[in-house]
Write a protein that holds these residues in place. Structure first.
Motif, PDB file in Angstrom:
ATOM      1  N   UNK A 160       0.860  -1.265   0.079  1.00  0.00           N
ATOM      2  CA  UNK A 160      -0.010   0.104   0.068  1.00  0.00           C
ATOM      3  C   UNK A 160       0.921   1.178   0.006  1.00  0.00           C
ATOM      4  N   UNK A 161       0.001   2.324   0.336  1.00  0.00           N
ATOM      5  CA  UNK A 161       0.773   3.560   0.389  1.00  0.00           C
ATOM      6  C   UNK A 161       1.107   4.002   2.024  1.00  0.00           C
ATOM      7  N   UNK A 162       2.278   4.335   2.291  1.00  0.00           N
ATOM      8  CA  UNK A 162       2.569   4.909   3.487  1.00  0.00           C
ATOM      9  C   UNK A 162       3.526   5.950   3.339  1.00  0.00           C
ATOM     10  N   UNK A 163       3.514   6.959   4.302  1.00  0.00           N
ATOM     11  CA  UNK A 163       4.463   7.992   4.530  1.00  0.00           C
ATOM     12  C   UNK A 163       5.737   7.542   4.833  1.00  0.00           C
ATOM     13  N   UNK A 170      10.921 -25.712   1.942  1.00  0.00           N
ATOM     14  CA  UNK A 170      11.362 -24.553   1.185  1.00  0.00           C
ATOM     15  C   UNK A 170      12.065 -23.412   1.985  1.00  0.00           C
ATOM     16  N   UNK A 171      12.898 -22.955   1.391  1.00  0.00           N
ATOM     17  CA  UNK A 171      13.453 -21.519   1.811  1.00  0.00           C
ATOM     18  C   UNK A 171      12.566 -20.693   1.096  1.00  0.00           C
ATOM     19  N   UNK A 172      12.395 -19.292   1.852  1.00  0.00           N
ATOM     20  CA  UNK A 172      11.391 -18.304   1.419  1.00  0.00           C
ATOM     21  C   UNK A 172      12.264 -17.152   1.510  1.00  0.00           C
ATOM     22  N   UNK A 173      11.713 -16.370   0.347  1.00  0.00           N
ATOM     23  CA  UNK A 173      12.493 -15.106   0.183  1.00  0.00           C
ATOM     24  C   UNK A 173      11.628 -14.072  -0.331  1.00  0.00           C
ATOM     25  N   UNK A 174      12.053 -12.648  -0.021  1.00  0.00           N
ATOM     26  CA  UNK A 174      11.415 -11.531  -0.485  1.00  0.00           C
ATOM     27  C   UNK A 174      12.173 -10.696  -1.297  1.00  0.00           C
ATOM     28  N   UNK A 175      11.764 -10.250  -2.378  1.00  0.00           N
ATOM     29  CA  UNK A 175      12.663  -9.625  -3.397  1.00  0.00           C
ATOM     30  C   UNK A 175      11.755  -8.328  -3.701  1.00  0.00           C
ATOM     31  N   UNK A 176      12.528  -7.366  -4.547  1.00  0.00           N
ATOM     32  CA  UNK A 176      11.687  -6.114  -4.763  1.00  0.00           C
ATOM     33  C   UNK A 176      12.412  -5.626  -6.293  1.00  0.00           C
ATOM     34  N   UNK A 177      11.265  -5.067  -6.669  1.00  0.00           N
ATOM     35  CA  UNK A 177      11.770  -4.474  -8.065  1.00  0.00           C
ATOM     36  C   UNK A 177      11.236  -2.848  -8.243  1.00  0.00           C
ATOM     37  N   UNK A 178      11.971  -1.957  -8.319  1.00  0.00           N
ATOM     38  CA  UNK A 178      11.558  -0.665  -8.641  1.00  0.00           C
ATOM     39  C   UNK A 178      11.336  -0.430 -10.126  1.00  0.00           C
ATOM     40  N   UNK A 216      10.198   3.095   6.971  1.00  0.00           N
ATOM     41  CA  UNK A 216      10.410   3.009   5.758  1.00  0.00           C
ATOM     42  C   UNK A 216      10.781   4.337   4.940  1.00  0.00           C
ATOM     43  N   UNK A 217      11.346   4.070   3.809  1.00  0.00           N
ATOM     44  CA  UNK A 217      11.874   5.165   3.039  1.00  0.00           C
ATOM     45  C   UNK A 217      11.571   5.249   1.638  1.00  0.00           C
ATOM     46  N   UNK A 218      11.539   6.549   1.284  1.00  0.00           N
ATOM     47  CA  UNK A 218      11.070   6.619  -0.409  1.00  0.00           C
ATOM     48  C   UNK A 218      11.671   5.539  -1.315  1.00  0.00           C
ATOM     49  N   UNK A 278       4.496   1.730  -1.871  1.00  0.00           N
ATOM     50  CA  UNK A 278       4.820   3.209  -2.322  1.00  0.00           C
ATOM     51  C   UNK A 278       5.058   3.910  -0.828  1.00  0.00           C
ATOM     52  N   UNK A 279       6.036   4.381  -0.802  1.00  0.00           N
ATOM     53  CA  UNK A 279       6.691   5.233   0.404  1.00  0.00           C
ATOM     54  C   UNK A 279       6.629   6.626  -0.032  1.00  0.00           C
ATOM     55  N   UNK A 280       5.908   7.640   0.520  1.00  0.00           N
ATOM     56  CA  UNK A 280       5.906   9.068   0.082  1.00  0.00           C
ATOM     57  C   UNK A 280       6.764   9.717   1.030  1.00  0.00           C
TER      58      UNK A 280
END
Length: 124
Positions: free
Chosen positions: A10-13, A32-40, A86-88, A121-123
């Motif tokens: 979601x959207x957070x400041x 299973x090994x579990x992972x988190x990834x991200x893509x900007x 969290x950061x932008x 999304x971090x504003x």
């Protein structure tokens, strides 16, 4: 049929928190090994965090260390990513992934199953 379904984005400041969840089905979760990834936008997918099969070992990208916490509930077949301060620059689509191979947790191609992603999304 294996499914990984992320939620909680979601959207957070800036400075705020979010908790992502990834519910899985169709696989032996504890195997299973579990992972988190991200893509900007315009960037390659990158490793964020991973947890071992029993949750006893975790790994984090330097950029999120001390701010994000990965955990798993083997009874609920779910993995979580608690994100704080969290950061932008944390803005991205976040994906969970599962692997049973013994490759490095940082190696994207080692993960066999992926979710569809959830937008964070971090504003400023």
């Amino acid at each position: 049929q294996v499914q990984l379904v992320e939620s909680g984005g979601g959207l957070v400041q800036a400075g705020g928190s979010l908790r992502l969840s990834c519910a899985t089905s169709g696989l032996t979760f504890s195997g299973y090994t579990l992972g988190w990834f991200r893509q900007a936008p315009g960037k390659e997918r990158e490793f964020v965090a991973a947890t071992s099969k029993n949750g006893g070992s975790t790994n984090y990208a330097d950029s999120v260390k001390g701010r994000f916490t990965i955990s798993r509930d083997n009874a609920k077949n779910t993995v979580y990513l608690q994100m704080s301060s969290l950061k932008p620059e944390d803005t991205a689509v976040y994906y969970c992934a599962a692997k049973s191979k013994s490759s490095s947790v940082y190696y994207i191609a080692g993960y066999s199953y992926w979710g569809q992603g959830t937008q964070v999304t971090v504003s400023s």
